[in-house]
Design an enzyme around this catalytic site. Structure first.
Site, PDB file in Angstrom:
ATOM      1  CE1 TYR A   1      -3.729   2.502   1.016  1.00 18.60           C
ATOM      2  CE2 TYR A   1      -2.124   3.304   2.615  1.00 18.60           C
ATOM      3  CZ  TYR A   1      -3.317   3.457   1.927  1.00 18.60           C
ATOM      4  OH  TYR A   1      -4.086   4.574   2.158  1.00 18.60           O
TER       5      TYR A   1
ATOM      6  CE  LYS B   1      -3.224   5.823  -1.009  1.00 19.87           C
ATOM      7  NZ  LYS B   1      -4.298   6.551  -1.725  1.00 19.87           N
TER       8      LYS B   1
END
Lengths: 329, 329
Positions: free
Chosen positions: B150, B154
């Protein structure tokens, strides 16, 4: 051990191929097979080691899967389109420099779903991941704020390499190369070309143009040092890298004046007299945005080594490219 | 002005929608049309402003093109799958969090090839881009070494946002949100859920579990502050951002002990008595890897503001979610 070199037809790829074939092995393991791939098929080297050469466009779906289908143990991924081209052709830059690398990582992961497979992958990144604002010497923990699409693509690939390694899909290590001087061969149109040109041409009795001021400082290593980085990265224990899988390689921070002084020690004023000062504002502006110095502590601690003087860089060029002789000698 | 919110059905998306509709405009410009998209169609808000709601899977090719086909002036891109799910489902995480965002950027660029188009794009990034080793307070120029897929996704999107903005394809700004407390609604299974739970449940007369030590320090802002960040990011002059298009938002660095002390000031020991200490080593280990404090200087200088005490965070929750009243009051 089976070694795959992607981007084998470039200057670094050819030198790496020669070095590996000459050594016959790497990290104590003999090379049983070598596969050389590039967008145009590399020349077949003169060797008794089984060697495949093939034309492969890594940005085309399926190519990466074919490259890893016979499960090479060690992969060098050197293929990229250069900064200027990635800036001029946005789609091509992302297709080759980002998608190509992602396809490779994904192909390795997919191969590992058939039976366990976690090859060593050595990836060449670039100091172009660093942008402004830059400190005098860029530390290992400096944020990446690339000023080009090329630098962006390399920074993204570093992140992918780290995540795929963390997940155990590949044993990846990235190395950010300094500007490589003295590049052998003919002058090219890269904005950085003069750094090599003002050594290479004068040592061959030819004129070279210097488009920037002698006070310009930059970050250098020889082709010989670059090959040393790649070989060390291929065998290094990657455990101490943690999540920081890409390292800024050591190099030499030197000014053009220091470069010219080294040239004079090898080629005398006969050589330095062949440097023609022809200021070019465009090149000066581009070069002004480039990093000048790094504190490459992590790589040094992990055993990577580069030249510590411009004399060493010039000497490496004379020994490796000129048979140890200069025009003057 | 036409505003598009992608990820409008989530907690932040719903609060942003309400805030924009209540204000009727943003940065002095009236909102003439609002488009609300999420993987399941958001509820239609009660408003006289023309408002479309639609189900859209950003990771499916073509979706992004349809979303920008009527050229929204301002796009909030809040959609993502969360950290735990991106870690559990590698392909889904990359498909939604990376490919989805890249499809959106690319659709905006392609729209701009028809006639000039450069919308403001506000993207929610995460402090998960930061990994180890972390200093006591993470500065704005800290390198990104995410410890999760994750965080990797990002960090990659931040790089893409910066490059597409530099090339003039979009006017992008990214904001890294602190952990949002007090989240309204029911307890969820996120590892960070207890940070909200130990305020929210006791204020409603219900028990809440605290799985970590009171000495744990973390980085917080209220949902109200988060909406303030998004609105400010939507109207801010992006020129001073340079190539650093994503900002760590300000927040409050506080310990659980400080959080509980604030709870006591609003709910007394009746509230704090409802916190049940039930140490959970798994959660403690996860939380130990999270950042605890930031030096969010750039964002503060650019006018972003967050709470400066846990009392302010609890008060915002009571005012915004409980009609200004606690169970005790």
């Amino acid at each position: 051990m089976h070694v795959l070199i992607i981007g084998a037809a470039g200057m670094v790829g050819r030198k790496l191929t020669s070095a590996l074939l000459e050594a016959g092995g790497i990290g104590g393991a003999p090379i049983e097979k070598l596969t050389l791939a590039d967008v145009v098929a590399p020349n077949s080297p003169d060797t008794t080691i089984p060697c495949d050469t093939l034309a492969a466009d890594l940005s085309a779906p399926g190519t990466a899967g074919r490259l890893v289908a016979d499960r090479p143990d060690l992969i060098f991924h050197l293929a990229a389109i250069v900064s200027g081209e990635a800036e001029a052709d946005f789609d091509k830059g992302y297709a080759i420099n980002l998608d190509g690398t992602r396809f490779l990582l994904e192909a390795i992961r997919q191969e590992g779903t058939k039976e366990p497979y976690c090859p060593r992958l050595v990836f060449t990144s670039s100091i172009a991941v660093f942008g402004e604002p830059l400190p005098a010497a860029i530390p290992d923990d400096m944020a990446h704020t690339p000023l080009t699409s090329y630098g962006t693509q390399k920074a993204i690939c570093e992140l992918l390499l780290a995540d795929y390694s963390r997940r155990g899909f590949v044993n990846g290590i990235g190395i950010r190369l300094p500007t490589i001087v003295v590049r052998p061969g003919k002058p090219n149109k890269a904005a950085s070309g003069f750094f090599s040109g003002i050594i290479r041409e004068p040592l061959n009795g030819m004129e070279a143009v210097l488009p920037v001021d002698e006070s310009v400082r930059h970050w250098f290593a020889s082709p010989r040092a670059a090959i040393g980085f790649l070989r060390h990265a291929a065998t290094l224990d990657t455990t101490p890298l943690g999540q920081r899988r890409t390292l800024t390689m050591p190099g030499l921070s030197a000014t053009i004046a220091e470069e010219i002084a080294a040239l004079e020690r090898f080629g005398g004023t006969a050589a330095t007299g062949l440097i023609r000062r022809e200021p070019d504002e465009t090149i000066a502006r581009i070069v002004a945005g480039w990093p000048q110095n790094f504190d490459a502590r992590r790589a040094l601690e992990l055993g990577f080594a580069a030249e510590t003087s411009f004399d060493d860089i010039v000497r490496a060029h004379i020994e490796d490219e000129m048979g140890g002789m200069t025009a003057r000698a």
